[in-house]
Design an enzyme around this catalytic site. Structure first.
Site, PDB file in Angstrom:
ATOM      1  N   ASP A  88       0.829  -1.204   0.000  1.00  0.00           N
ATOM      2  CA  ASP A  88       0.000   0.000   0.000  1.00  0.00           C
ATOM      3  C   ASP A  88       0.864   1.254   0.000  1.00  0.00           C
ATOM      4  O   ASP A  88       0.525   2.254  -0.639  1.00  0.00           O
ATOM      5  CB  ASP A  88      -0.916   0.010   1.217  1.00  0.00           C
ATOM      6  CG  ASP A  88      -2.109  -0.917   1.060  1.00  0.00           C
ATOM      7  OD1 ASP A  88      -2.424  -1.283  -0.093  1.00  0.00           O
ATOM      8  OD2 ASP A  88      -2.716  -1.282   2.074  1.00  0.00           O
ATOM      9  N   GLU A  89       1.962   1.215   0.726  1.00  0.00           N
ATOM     10  CA  GLU A  89       2.855   2.366   0.777  1.00  0.00           C
ATOM     11  C   GLU A  89       3.382   2.699  -0.623  1.00  0.00           C
ATOM     12  O   GLU A  89       3.411   3.867  -1.038  1.00  0.00           O
ATOM     13  CB  GLU A  89       4.013   2.087   1.737  1.00  0.00           C
ATOM     14  CG  GLU A  89       4.867   3.291   2.051  1.00  0.00           C
ATOM     15  CD  GLU A  89       5.945   2.990   3.080  1.00  0.00           C
ATOM     16  OE1 GLU A  89       6.738   3.912   3.373  1.00  0.00           O
ATOM     17  OE2 GLU A  89       6.014   1.851   3.584  1.00  0.00           O
TER      18      GLU A  89
END
Length: 299
Positions: free
Chosen positions: A181-182
């Site tokens: 997600d980062e």
């Protein structure tokens, strides 16, 4: 490595290090929605391994004539939507050290200096309806599951109970995001700011007649061919490659992790599989090294 579809037909790859243990928080990450709030402001705390930075975002209303472009706002190649961006960002102080260095007894007041600064960034009439999000990354991912939960519980309670924090603090909006997600958020940011995707996260059509863009694409295509790529750096959705903007990659060098994002369509299926294997092996090796360093520090 993660292969995902941020938009219809758009496939990118994310490689992050470390990877194992990224989902250790066991908490809900941002289950609340910005649209649930009547405030045009959002507070986001980026809790990295070395410190936490507070940002205040103000979002354009949906009926704003100057709203950010979307891919559907243009139907012809001669009517390309404007790439003017209206999301306003105010940067608050960075609180050191990182969130992962706190204990459940100290974390309740850890971010108070940042929220005191936020009071002056947001008009008073919006304080009571402005939501707060705290997203932590690699530093917190290295902590045990139960300790992460205890820290987020104590942080949410401390912020809600403090009289100088009038904002909306929901426990579900505090959590650890994984490395995939980062990297995904990094790719969204650079492609939005670069005018490649619109506010609906769909690729915008490339400007026709832009010779400089043609030269840049040709140069990138030659570079991709040198490294075994398909020689096509552009593309997007159901448009012809020549009509779509070129997706941008992202390299995020953090204090305790690295995220690498790129358009995986430039690679053959064999190279994609090899990338997954390399990323898995490197993630495992890096995680072991980090754990050994933590054990040595504890001794």
């Amino acid at each position: 490595a993660k292969f995902f579809n941020p938009t219809d037909g758009e496939e990118m790859a994310v490689s992050n290090t470390p990877d194992d243990g990224d989902d250790a928080s066991g908490s809900s990450n941002g289950s609340g929605s910005v649209s649930d709030s009547s405030s045009p402001y959002v507070i986001l705390c980026d809790a990295g391994s070395t410190g936490t930075r507070l940002y205040v975002y103000s979002l354009p209303s949906s009926d704003d004539d100057d709203a950010s472009p979307s891919s559907s706002s243009s139907t012809t190649s001669n009517d390309v939507p404007s790439r003017k961006h209206n999301v306003q960002i105010q940067e608050g102080p960075k609180i050191r050290p990182g969130l992962s260095s706190q204990t459940p007894d100290t974390v309740g007041t850890y971010l108070l200096p940042a929220f005191e600064a936020a009071l002056g960034m947001i008009p008073a009439e919006h304080h009571a309806t402005t939501p707060v999000y705290v997203y932590a990354t690699a530093g917190m991912r290295l902590l045990p599951h139960d300790l992460q939960l205890d820290l987020y519980d104590a942080l949410a309670e401390g912020l809600r109970d403090h009289p100088t924090v009038p904002f909306v603090v929901e426990r579900d909006n505090l959590g650890t995001i994984d490395g995939e997600d980062e990297g995904y958020f990094a790719a969204l940011a650079v492609n939005y700011l670069g005018g490649v995707i619109g506010s609906d996260l769909i690729t915008l059509p490339r400007r026709h007649g832009d010779e400089e863009d043609h030269r840049d694409r040709d140069h990138r295509d030659r570079q991709l061919s040198m490294f075994g790529g398909s020689g096509r750096s552009g593309g997007g959705n159901d448009r012809d490659d020549d009509d779509a903007a070129t997706l941008l990659g992202a390299l995020d060098l953090g204090g305790a992790s690295v995220q690498l994002v790129f358009d995986s369509r430039t690679m053959s299926p064999t190279r994609r599989r090899r990338l997954r294997e390399l990323a898995r092996d490197e993630n495992h090796r890096h995680l072991q090294l980090m754990q050994q360093q933590q054990q040595q520090q504890q001794q």
